[in-house]
Design a protein around this motif. Structure first.
Motif, PDB file in Angstrom:
ATOM      1  N   LEU A 143      26.609  -9.431  12.152  1.00 48.27           N
ATOM      2  CA  LEU A 143      25.643 -10.103  11.334  1.00 48.27           C
ATOM      3  C   LEU A 143      26.287  -9.901   9.894  1.00 48.27           C
ATOM      4  CD1 LEU A 143      22.510  -8.286  13.025  1.00 48.27           C
ATOM      5  CD2 LEU A 143      23.308 -10.815  13.386  1.00 48.27           C
ATOM      6  N   ASP A 144      26.513 -11.010   9.584  1.00 44.30           N
ATOM      7  CA  ASP A 144      27.284 -10.957   8.421  1.00 44.30           C
ATOM      8  C   ASP A 144      26.356 -11.037   7.054  1.00 44.30           C
ATOM      9  OD1 ASP A 144      29.995 -11.349   9.479  1.00 44.30           O
ATOM     10  OD2 ASP A 144      29.991 -13.655   9.061  1.00 44.30           O
ATOM     11  N   ALA A 145      25.175 -11.693   7.023  1.00 39.83           N
ATOM     12  CA  ALA A 145      24.158 -11.618   6.213  1.00 39.83           C
ATOM     13  C   ALA A 145      23.501 -10.159   5.958  1.00 39.83           C
ATOM     14  CB  ALA A 145      23.105 -12.689   6.516  1.00 39.83           C
ATOM     15  N   VAL A 146      23.573  -9.336   7.068  1.00 39.56           N
ATOM     16  CA  VAL A 146      22.962  -7.765   7.169  1.00 39.56           C
ATOM     17  C   VAL A 146      24.132  -6.895   6.601  1.00 39.56           C
ATOM     18  CG1 VAL A 146      22.232  -6.103   8.578  1.00 39.56           C
ATOM     19  CG2 VAL A 146      21.369  -8.335   8.911  1.00 39.56           C
ATOM     20  N   GLY A 147      25.432  -6.831   7.200  1.00 36.81           N
ATOM     21  CA  GLY A 147      26.576  -6.193   6.788  1.00 36.81           C
ATOM     22  C   GLY A 147      27.044  -6.521   5.142  1.00 36.81           C
ATOM     23  N   GLY A 148      27.073  -7.546   4.841  1.00 34.52           N
ATOM     24  CA  GLY A 148      27.364  -7.938   3.362  1.00 34.52           C
ATOM     25  C   GLY A 148      29.007  -7.756   2.998  1.00 34.52           C
ATOM     26  N   GLU A 149      29.621  -7.610   4.073  1.00 38.91           N
ATOM     27  CA  GLU A 149      31.024  -7.156   4.054  1.00 38.91           C
ATOM     28  C   GLU A 149      32.181  -8.402   4.267  1.00 38.91           C
ATOM     29  OE1 GLU A 149      32.540  -3.808   6.079  1.00 38.91           O
ATOM     30  OE2 GLU A 149      30.611  -2.588   5.747  1.00 38.91           O
ATOM     31  N   GLU A 150      33.257  -8.221   4.109  1.00 39.70           N
ATOM     32  CA  GLU A 150      34.286  -9.167   4.923  1.00 39.70           C
ATOM     33  C   GLU A 150      34.291  -9.166   6.211  1.00 39.70           C
ATOM     34  OE1 GLU A 150      36.968 -12.470   4.300  1.00 39.70           O
ATOM     35  OE2 GLU A 150      35.951 -11.204   2.625  1.00 39.70           O
ATOM     36  N   PRO A 151      33.756 -10.255   6.904  1.00 36.69           N
ATOM     37  CA  PRO A 151      33.883 -10.062   8.448  1.00 36.69           C
ATOM     38  C   PRO A 151      35.261  -9.961   9.086  1.00 36.69           C
ATOM     39  CG  PRO A 151      33.609 -12.539   7.866  1.00 36.69           C
ATOM     40  CD  PRO A 151      33.539 -11.716   6.481  1.00 36.69           C
ATOM     41  N   SER A 152      34.987  -9.227   9.933  1.00 35.40           N
ATOM     42  CA  SER A 152      36.363  -9.037  10.938  1.00 35.40           C
ATOM     43  C   SER A 152      36.211  -9.676  12.285  1.00 35.40           C
ATOM     44  CB  SER A 152      36.805  -7.619  11.086  1.00 35.40           C
ATOM     45  OG  SER A 152      35.740  -6.962  11.982  1.00 35.40           O
ATOM     46  N   GLU A 153      37.419 -10.035  13.091  1.00 35.23           N
ATOM     47  CA  GLU A 153      37.437 -10.794  14.426  1.00 35.23           C
ATOM     48  C   GLU A 153      36.690  -9.518  15.501  1.00 35.23           C
ATOM     49  OE1 GLU A 153      37.873 -13.908  15.491  1.00 35.23           O
ATOM     50  OE2 GLU A 153      38.039 -14.141  13.369  1.00 35.23           O
ATOM     51  N   GLN A 154      36.968  -8.410  15.211  1.00 26.00           N
ATOM     52  CA  GLN A 154      36.640  -7.425  16.213  1.00 26.00           C
ATOM     53  C   GLN A 154      35.957  -6.062  15.465  1.00 26.00           C
ATOM     54  OE1 GLN A 154      36.956  -7.670  19.438  1.00 26.00           O
ATOM     55  NE2 GLN A 154      37.875  -9.745  19.275  1.00 26.00           N
ATOM     56  N   PRO A 155      35.058  -5.358  16.408  1.00 24.95           N
ATOM     57  CA  PRO A 155      34.487  -4.084  15.728  1.00 24.95           C
ATOM     58  C   PRO A 155      35.461  -2.946  15.821  1.00 24.95           C
ATOM     59  CG  PRO A 155      33.601  -4.526  17.907  1.00 24.95           C
ATOM     60  CD  PRO A 155      34.656  -5.707  17.728  1.00 24.95           C
ATOM     61  N   VAL A 156      35.339  -1.899  15.133  1.00 28.32           N
ATOM     62  CA  VAL A 156      36.008  -0.904  15.142  1.00 28.32           C
ATOM     63  C   VAL A 156      35.797  -0.031  16.423  1.00 28.32           C
ATOM     64  CG1 VAL A 156      36.874   1.352  13.781  1.00 28.32           C
ATOM     65  CG2 VAL A 156      36.411  -0.889  12.660  1.00 28.32           C
ATOM     66  N   VAL A 157      36.349  -0.103  17.312  1.00 25.76           N
ATOM     67  CA  VAL A 157      35.965   0.774  18.501  1.00 25.76           C
ATOM     68  C   VAL A 157      36.756   1.848  18.796  1.00 25.76           C
ATOM     69  CG1 VAL A 157      35.712   0.387  21.208  1.00 25.76           C
ATOM     70  CG2 VAL A 157      35.172  -1.571  19.774  1.00 25.76           C
ATOM     71  N   PRO A 158      36.325   3.082  18.860  1.00 25.16           N
ATOM     72  CA  PRO A 158      36.997   4.414  19.076  1.00 25.16           C
ATOM     73  C   PRO A 158      37.696   4.395  20.394  1.00 25.16           C
ATOM     74  CG  PRO A 158      34.738   4.509  18.328  1.00 25.16           C
ATOM     75  CD  PRO A 158      34.708   3.327  18.628  1.00 25.16           C
ATOM     76  N   ALA A 159      38.982   5.016  20.307  1.00 24.23           N
ATOM     77  CA  ALA A 159      39.710   5.213  21.508  1.00 24.23           C
ATOM     78  C   ALA A 159      38.665   5.963  22.694  1.00 24.23           C
ATOM     79  CB  ALA A 159      40.925   5.996  21.285  1.00 24.23           C
ATOM     80  N   ARG A 160      39.040   5.808  23.556  1.00 26.14           N
ATOM     81  CA  ARG A 160      38.133   6.234  24.720  1.00 26.14           C
ATOM     82  C   ARG A 160      39.038   6.901  25.672  1.00 26.14           C
ATOM     83  NH1 ARG A 160      33.801   1.772  24.667  1.00 26.14           N
ATOM     84  NH2 ARG A 160      32.480   2.100  22.861  1.00 26.14           N
ATOM     85  N   PRO A 161      38.605   7.513  26.926  1.00 31.11           N
ATOM     86  CA  PRO A 161      39.223   7.675  27.969  1.00 31.11           C
ATOM     87  C   PRO A 161      39.089   6.483  29.008  1.00 31.11           C
ATOM     88  CG  PRO A 161      37.771   9.611  27.972  1.00 31.11           C
ATOM     89  CD  PRO A 161      37.534   8.579  26.682  1.00 31.11           C
ATOM     90  N   ALA A 162      40.186   5.978  29.742  1.00 35.48           N
ATOM     91  CA  ALA A 162      40.138   4.821  30.448  1.00 35.48           C
ATOM     92  C   ALA A 162      38.907   4.754  31.295  1.00 35.48           C
ATOM     93  CB  ALA A 162      41.491   4.793  31.375  1.00 35.48           C
ATOM     94  N   ALA A 163      38.241   3.449  31.355  1.00 34.95           N
ATOM     95  CA  ALA A 163      37.190   3.289  32.298  1.00 34.95           C
ATOM     96  C   ALA A 163      37.329   3.870  33.573  1.00 34.95           C
ATOM     97  CB  ALA A 163      36.902   1.694  32.429  1.00 34.95           C
ATOM     98  N   THR A 164      38.518   3.966  34.352  1.00 36.47           N
ATOM     99  CA  THR A 164      38.494   4.280  35.622  1.00 36.47           C
ATOM    100  C   THR A 164      38.551   6.022  35.521  1.00 36.47           C
ATOM    101  OG1 THR A 164      40.847   3.979  35.715  1.00 36.47           O
ATOM    102  CG2 THR A 164      39.553   2.347  36.280  1.00 36.47           C
ATOM    103  N   ALA A 165      38.592   6.360  34.427  1.00 37.25           N
ATOM    104  CA  ALA A 165      38.747   7.929  34.420  1.00 37.25           C
ATOM    105  C   ALA A 165      37.753   8.728  33.872  1.00 37.25           C
ATOM    106  CB  ALA A 165      40.054   8.592  33.495  1.00 37.25           C
ATOM    107  N   GLY A 166      36.621   8.030  33.344  1.00 38.78           N
ATOM    108  CA  GLY A 166      35.466   8.614  32.599  1.00 38.78           C
ATOM    109  C   GLY A 166      34.186   8.074  33.354  1.00 38.78           C
TER     110      GLY A 166
END
Length: 334
Positions: A143-166
């Motif tokens: 939501l660019d109007a709410v965030g007010g920052e330079e938009p990016s293509e993807q969010p900052v998603v933290p590294a996690r265990p693999a989906a098959t491992a957690g």
């Protein structure tokens, strides 16, 4: 023979803890310096989010039905296309303002229940889609109007265990505060064994943030299982973007497991009574052979994991709300 050797090497993750009671703990108020926490919060707030906001669990957006959320005072509707792709846009019908969260999804198309206006996720007169991202555990909306920052293509998603491992579970709650109050709570690990003695004991902050390039709190702590039985671990707290704090287990049982705390504003920035959603994702992993059973039992474990998170956030939201109340009346800096 190999199986017998494996069993012989097996060790329990539980330890019996004998130590001082709650009142005999070493006070942590001197170490929990307000300026240190404020500096960590300031650095987190300066990081880019690309205007992405977590709105819920991936499994909350089910095929065949819309899911409504409010972010920064903006109504948002999410649904899945016929192929399962995530769609998002304004939750207000451009025709006469119907709440699209109450509408229907027919063959991957959102159909307004007032007059049948159909939205397939493409721009329509008076209605614009929002960029959306499904990371497999959480769903995000930009939501660019709410965030007010330079938009990016993807969010900052933290590294996690693999989906098959957690095994993952997502807990959601809301409180009267701003996102920074939730983040500040998580950037104060010293309160753990004092404020949550039912969950944490023997908590020691072994390293404080050294600056923007080395900005982690490292903590040795024991998770209480029952009575004096605990699981000791080393964990690291970091804030990769303004509204996210990640606790990652780096040593001990469940190494690589993460707890992601995301703070999403529900009300507009100028609201007199702000409300913030806490959306916390727990992704547990283990290299123990028996953990495959836990993955198989994930549907049963998820309610238990959410209940544990809920107990903590009952107290931590009170902490965040108190912080906001003091800030809003000028009795606390921030």
């Amino acid at each position: 023979m190999a199986d017998r050797a494996d069993k012989a090497r097996w060790t329990s993750p539980l330890r019996r803890r004998r130590g001082p009671g709650w009142a005999e703990q070493t006070p942590t108020w001197r170490a929990a310096r307000p300026a240190l926490i404020a500096d960590a919060l300031k650095r987190a707030s300066a990081r880019a989010s690309g205007n992405w906001f977590v709105v819920g669990a991936s499994r909350d957006v089910r095929p065949g039905r819309p899911c409504g959320r409010t972010v920064g005072g903006v109504e948002v509707v999410l649904w899945r296309s016929r192929s399962g792709d995530l769609r998002a846009g304004s939750g207000v019908c451009p025709h006469l303002g119907a709440p699209l969260r109450d509408s229907r999804v027919v063959c991957g198309t959102l159909v307004c229940h007032w007059h049948g206006l159909a939205l397939d996720g493409s721009p329509f007169a008076g209605w614009q889609p929002y960029p959306a991202h499904d990371d497999g555990v959480l769903v995000w909306v930009r939501l660019d109007a709410v965030g007010g920052e330079e938009p990016s293509e993807q969010p900052v998603v933290p590294a996690r265990p693999a989906a098959t491992a957690g095994v993952d579970a997502v807990f959601t709650a809301a409180g009267r505060c701003e996102p920074q109050d939730v983040v500040a709570n998580r950037l104060d690990p010293w309160h753990g064994s004092w404020f949550h003695p039912y969950s944490f004991v023997d908590l020691t902050v072994t390293r404080e943030p050294l600056g923007d390039t080395d900005d982690a709190f490292v903590v040795d702590v024991s998770f209480r299982v029952a009575g004096r039985l605990v699981v000791p671990v080393r964990a690291e707290f970091t804030a990769p973007e303004p509204r996210t704090v990640v606790m990652r287990i780096t040593e001990g049982e469940g190494a690589t497991s993460v707890v992601e705390t995301h703070a999403t504003p529900l009300t507009a920035a100028d609201a007199a009574q702000p409300r913030t959603a806490v959306i916390e994702a727990v992704v547990a992993a283990s290299d123990r052979r028996g953990f495959a059973l836990a993955r198989a039992a994930a549907p049963v474990l998820r309610p238990l994991m959410r209940r544990t998170a809920g107990r903590l956030w009952r107290d931590d939201l009170a902490y965040a709300e108190r912080r906001w109340a003091l800030r809003s009346t000028g009795r606390f800096p921030g």
